[in-house]
Write a protein that holds these residues in place. Structure first.
Motif: not given
Ligand SMILES: C[S@@+](CC[C@H](N)C(=O)[O-])C[C@H]1O[C@@H](n2cnc3c(N)ncnc32)[C@H](O)[C@@H]1O
Length: 291
Positions: A27-29, A58-60, A77-79, A95-97, A119-121
């Motif tokens: 999903r992501s690099r 969703g990469g991680w 969890i993600d916004l 949702g908001d972590m 956490c990669d937020a």
């Protein structure tokens, strides 16, 4: 499309990890950042339970799932909404972590306390460096507090942090709760980016001290008060039953202050049916299929 946007699209097309992720249907690099970090530091292991804070797209979730395998469990969890992934032991919650009810929802899916929190937020950027750095540090301090509340003792914590004035204060704070703290930058992280990853190894079991004089604890406390988040709420809510698991699992917030010098804290403890963890995973899979 403006000039800046065109340059960004062109840059992305030339990006090695972007193309590799596309080719391998990640999903992501960023997927490669987690793979590289884990290859070097081995903080996630097979069968582990993992919480991924700020998980979209969703990469991680994908790399964590590959590492933990079939018998592990990953909750993100993600916004932003995450398009469903094709695994029955990966859940993404929108949702908001930083919100108590979202965290509780996330842990209600877990078979036991997590072994690892990643956490990669990144907060929305305003373009004003000081503001962005402070917002990012509040978010990462929140992730640290969450880790101290839910991680199993001895568990690991990995978080993206943007370098700046408060960076050393952050690693200093992480070292209060983990035996060892490592700062690193994986190859897949762009050289020009201010991001680095902080790894806290072996959680010592202490609960985050929001009353401490540490500047980041103060910053987090102010931010929670401003947002109206009830930081004392957990003390009141002692138990949350997971009814769908028919009593096999109880998630409870328990005070462990009495007669326990090492664990003088309030913590979120996930009890499980020790005899039958496989059954529990099976229940979770069935529950998800029925949804
Ligand atoms: C760089 S992306 C994460 C990429 C992800 N690790 C991957 O590999 O696909 C950062 C994410 O943090 C999320 N985020 C920022 N603040 C958040 C918050 N308060 N709660 C939940 N997610 C948040 C954003 O929505 C964004 O999707």
């Amino acid at each position: 499309m403006g000039k800046k946007d065109k340059r960004w699209v062109l840059q992305r097309k030339r990006d090695f990890y972007y193309n590799l992720a596309k080719k391998n249907q990640y999903r992501s690099r960023a997927t490669y950042k987690l793979f590289q970090l884990n290859e070097k530091f081995n903080f996630i292991k097979e069968d582990n339970v993992v919480i991924d804070l700020g998980c979209a797209p969703g990469g991680w979730l994908q790399s964590a799932r590959e590492i933990v395998g079939e018998d592990g469990f990953v909750v993100g969890i993600d916004l932003q909404k995450v398009k469903p992934l094709n695994y029955d032991n990966v859940i993404a919650i929108r949702g908001d972590m930083t919100k108590e009810e979202i965290l509780k929802e996330a842990i209600s899916h877990l078979p036991r306390n997590p072994d690892v929190i990643i956490c990669d937020a990144s907060p929305n950027v305003s373009g004003v460096w000081d503001v962005d750095h402070t917002c990012s540090l509040i978010l990462t301090t929140m992730a640290l507090m969450t880790s101290t509340r839910v991680l199993k003792k001895g568990g690991n914590f990995v978080v993206k942090v943007f370098q700046g004035d408060l960076f050393n204060k952050y690693t200093d704070l992480v070292s209060t709760y983990f035996d060892k703290v490592i700062t690193t930058k994986p190859k897949a992280s762009r050289g020009e980016s201010a991001e680095v990853y902080v790894i806290g190894r072996r959680f010592n079991g202490k609960l985050f001290d929001l009353e401490s004089e540490h500047p980041l604890a103060k910053l987090l406390k102010n931010s929670l008060q401003e947002s109206g988040e009830k930081i004392t709420e957990i003390k009141k809510e002692r138990k949350i039953k997971i009814t769908s698991l028919k009593g096999t699992t109880t998630v409870e917030t328990a005070l462990t202050t009495e007669n326990n010098q090492n664990d003088e804290k309030e913590n979120l403890i996930i009890k499980k049916d020790e005899k039958n963890p496989e059954l529990l995973i099976k229940h979770i899979r069935e529950m998800r299929k029925n949804k």
